[in-house]
Design an enzyme around this catalytic site. Structure first.
Site, PDB file in Angstrom:
ATOM      1  N   LYS A 127       3.312 -15.298   3.301  1.00  0.00           N
ATOM      2  CA  LYS A 127       3.529 -15.934   1.988  1.00  0.00           C
ATOM      3  C   LYS A 127       5.095 -16.148   2.319  1.00  0.00           C
ATOM      4  CE  LYS A 127       2.141 -17.978  -1.650  1.00  0.00           C
ATOM      5  NZ  LYS A 127       1.250 -19.240  -1.621  1.00  0.00           N
ATOM      6  N   TYR A 146       0.943  -1.240  -0.115  1.00  0.00           N
ATOM      7  CA  TYR A 146       0.153   0.155   0.076  1.00  0.00           C
ATOM      8  C   TYR A 146       0.832   1.256   0.071  1.00  0.00           C
ATOM      9  CZ  TYR A 146      -4.633  -2.246   0.632  1.00  0.00           C
ATOM     10  OH  TYR A 146      -5.824  -2.774   0.829  1.00  0.00           O
ATOM     11  N   ASP A 197     -12.483  -8.993   4.805  1.00  0.00           N
ATOM     12  CA  ASP A 197     -13.735  -9.318   3.965  1.00  0.00           C
ATOM     13  C   ASP A 197     -14.118 -10.656   4.144  1.00  0.00           C
ATOM     14  OD1 ASP A 197     -13.220  -6.573   3.271  1.00  0.00           O
ATOM     15  OD2 ASP A 197     -14.196  -6.934   1.205  1.00  0.00           O
ATOM     16  N   ASP A 245      -2.760 -18.474   1.629  1.00  0.00           N
ATOM     17  CA  ASP A 245      -3.626 -19.481   0.893  1.00  0.00           C
ATOM     18  C   ASP A 245      -4.340 -20.254   1.637  1.00  0.00           C
ATOM     19  OD1 ASP A 245      -1.193 -20.263   1.115  1.00  0.00           O
ATOM     20  OD2 ASP A 245      -1.285 -21.014  -1.085  1.00  0.00           O
ATOM     21  N   ASP A 277      -6.355  -7.002   4.477  1.00  0.00           N
ATOM     22  CA  ASP A 277      -7.553  -6.218   3.759  1.00  0.00           C
ATOM     23  C   ASP A 277      -8.545  -7.506   3.144  1.00  0.00           C
ATOM     24  OD1 ASP A 277      -9.141  -4.275   2.517  1.00  0.00           O
ATOM     25  OD2 ASP A 277      -7.921  -4.921   0.556  1.00  0.00           O
TER      26      ASP A 277
END
Ligand code: IPM
Ligand code: MG
Length: 365
Positions: free
Chosen positions: A191, A141, A251, A223, A247
Site C-alpha cells: 500500500k 502483528y 483467506d 486493494d 493474512d
C-alpha cells in the site's frame, strides 16, 4: 528416515483435522519406510485451560527439539475478553517468533474436480495455482508500541506497523527463489501510496528483483490486488506480501479455489519449520465432524517437502487428495447442491486408503 514431529492440535476443529492429518502422515511414512515419532503438546486455548499460558515452556521445548511442528488451529471465543497476552492467539504468534518462522508459504491451488465448489465460473478459476508468500514476523502483528488505554468512551488503541530492510530482503529472497521454480512471476503487494512501510517494501523488493532478471516482477496495491484475485486468479503466480495483507489475501484465495478448508501452509526460515492449515479453529463447527481435514492433510505434504525434503512422499499425499476429490469425496464446505457430504474422519479414511493403494500399485509394478 526418522521423522520427529511435535504435534500441537490446539483449539476448535484443530484436534479433529490434525487427527486425520496424522493418520495420513503415518500411512505415507509406512508406505515409504520412515519412522514417525510424535510428541503431542498443548497450545492456545487448550494450553490456557490447563496451564494459564497459551504457550507453555514444555511445548516450546518440545518444538525446538523436533524436526518439524504440525499445528492444528488456535483460537477460542471463551478467551475473547482476556488481555492480549492471555489470548490463545498469543501462543501462536509466540511460537512463530520463537521458531524464527518468517516465511509463510500459502499455496492456493484449484483442483479441477471442484468446479462446482468455487463461487467463480469454471473458466475464470480453472488453472489457478498461486503461492502466497506472507511475511510472518513483522508488520502490525509484532510492531511496538502497541496499547489500548484511556477512559471508557475516550479510549485510544495503538498498533505499529514496522519493517526493517533486512526483514523485507529475506522474505523477498524466498519469493524470488520460489518463483524461479515456478512460472517466474512475482507480484509484490503493498500500500505504497499511503504507508511508509510499503514504500520501503517496494524499494527493497525492486532492488532484490534486479538479482533475478529471469523473474517478472510486478507491484500492486493491496486493494487492487484483492480485486484482481477474484477477477483473474490465473494471472497470479507468486504473491509476495507483508504479514497482515497476506493474512487477508490468503483467506480470499481459499474462497477463490472453493474453500478455505483446503489451504495448507508452511512457516519456514527459522530453526524448525511450523506447519498449519490456514483455516483457523472454526469454533462454530467444532466437534460436529463437519470440518474439512484436507487443509491439514495438505499441510503434511508441505511438512514432508520443506522440513524433510521428501518430495516423492509429499507428492503422494497431494495426489491422493486430488484423487479423492475427483472420486467425488466432499466435506460439507465443498458439497454442492445435491451432493452428499462426508464426515471429517471419512475424508481422512479416503485419503489414507488412496495413499495405501498407490503404494500397493507401486510395489507390484
Ligand atoms: C492465520 C490466522 C492467524 C493470523 C491468527 C489465528 C492469529 O488468521 O494463520 O491466518 O492472523 O496469522
Ligand atoms: Mg488468517
Amino acid at each position: 528416515m526418522q521423522l520427529k514431529i511435535a504435534v500441537l492440535a490446539g483449539d476448535g476443529i484443530g484436534p479433529e483435522v490434525t487427527e486425520q492429518a496424522v493418520r495420513v502422515l503415518k500411512a505415507v511414512a509406512d508406505a515409504f519406510d520412515h519412522q514417525v515419532c510424535l510428541e503431542p503438546k498443548l497450545i492456545g486455548g487448550a494450553a490456557l485451560a490447563a496451564t494459564n499460558d497459551p504457550l507453555p515452556d514444555d511445548t516450546l521445548r518440545a518444538c525446538l527439539s523436533s524436526s518439524a511442528v504440525l499445528l492444528g488451529a488456535v483460537g477460542s471465543p471463551a478467551y475473547d475478553s482476556n488481555p492480549g497476552h492471555l489470548r490463545p492467539e498469543a501462543g501462536l504468534l509466540r511460537i512463530r517468533r520463537e521458531l524464527g518462522a518468517y516465511a509463510n508459504l500459502r499455496p492456493a491451488v484449484f483442483f479441477p474436480a471442484l468446479e462446482d465448489s468455487s463461487p467463480l465460473r469454471a473458466e475464470v478459476v480453472r488453472g489457478t495455482d498461486i503461492m502466497i508468500v506472507r511475511e510472518l514476523l513483522g508488520g502490525a502483528y509484532f510492531g511496538q508500541p502497541r496499547s489500548m488505554g484511556g477512559q471508557p468512551g475516550a479510549r485510544v488503541a495503538i498498533n505499529t506497523m514496522r519493517y526493517t530492510e533486512p526483514e523485507v530482503e529475506r522474505i523477498a529472497r524466498v519469493a524470488f527463489d520460489l518463483a524461479m521454480k515456478r512460472k517466474r512471476k512475482v507480484l509484490s503487494v503493498d500500500k505504497a501510496n499511503v504507508l511508509e512501510c510499503s514504500r520501503l517494501w517496494r524499494d527493497v523488493v525492486t532492488r532484490m528483483g534486479r538479482g533475478y532478471p529471469d523473474v517478472k516482477l510486478g507491484h500492486q496495491y493491496v486493494d487492487s490486488a484483492a480485486m484482481l484475485l477474484v477477477q483473474r486468479p490465473t494471472d497470479f503466480d507468486v504473491v509476495l506480501t507483508e504479514n497482515m495483507f497476506g493474512d487477508i489475501l490468503s483467506d480470499q484465495a481459499g474462497g477463490v479455489v472453493g474453500s478455505l478448508g483446503l489451504l495448507a501452509s508452511a512457516s519456514i526460515g527459522g530453526r524448525v519449520g511450523l506447519y498449519e492449515p490456514v483455516h483457523g479453529s472454526a469454533p462454530d463447527i467444532a466437534g460436529k465432524a463437519l470440518a474439512n481435514p484436507l487443509g491439514a492433510i495438505l499441510t503434511v505434504a508441505l511438512l514432508l517437502r520443506h522440513s524433510f525434503h521428501l518430495e516423492t512422499e509429499a507428492a503422494c499425499v497431494e495426489r491422493a487428495v486430488s484423487v479423492v476429490l475427483s472420486q467425488g469425496a466432499r466435506t460439507a464446505d465443498l458439497a454442492g447442491k445435491g451432493q452428499a457430504a462426508i464426515s471429517t474422519a471419512e475424508m481422512g479414511n479416503r485419503v489414507v486408503e488412496t495413499v495405501r493403494a498407490s503404494q500397493r500399485a507401486q510395489a507390484s509394478a
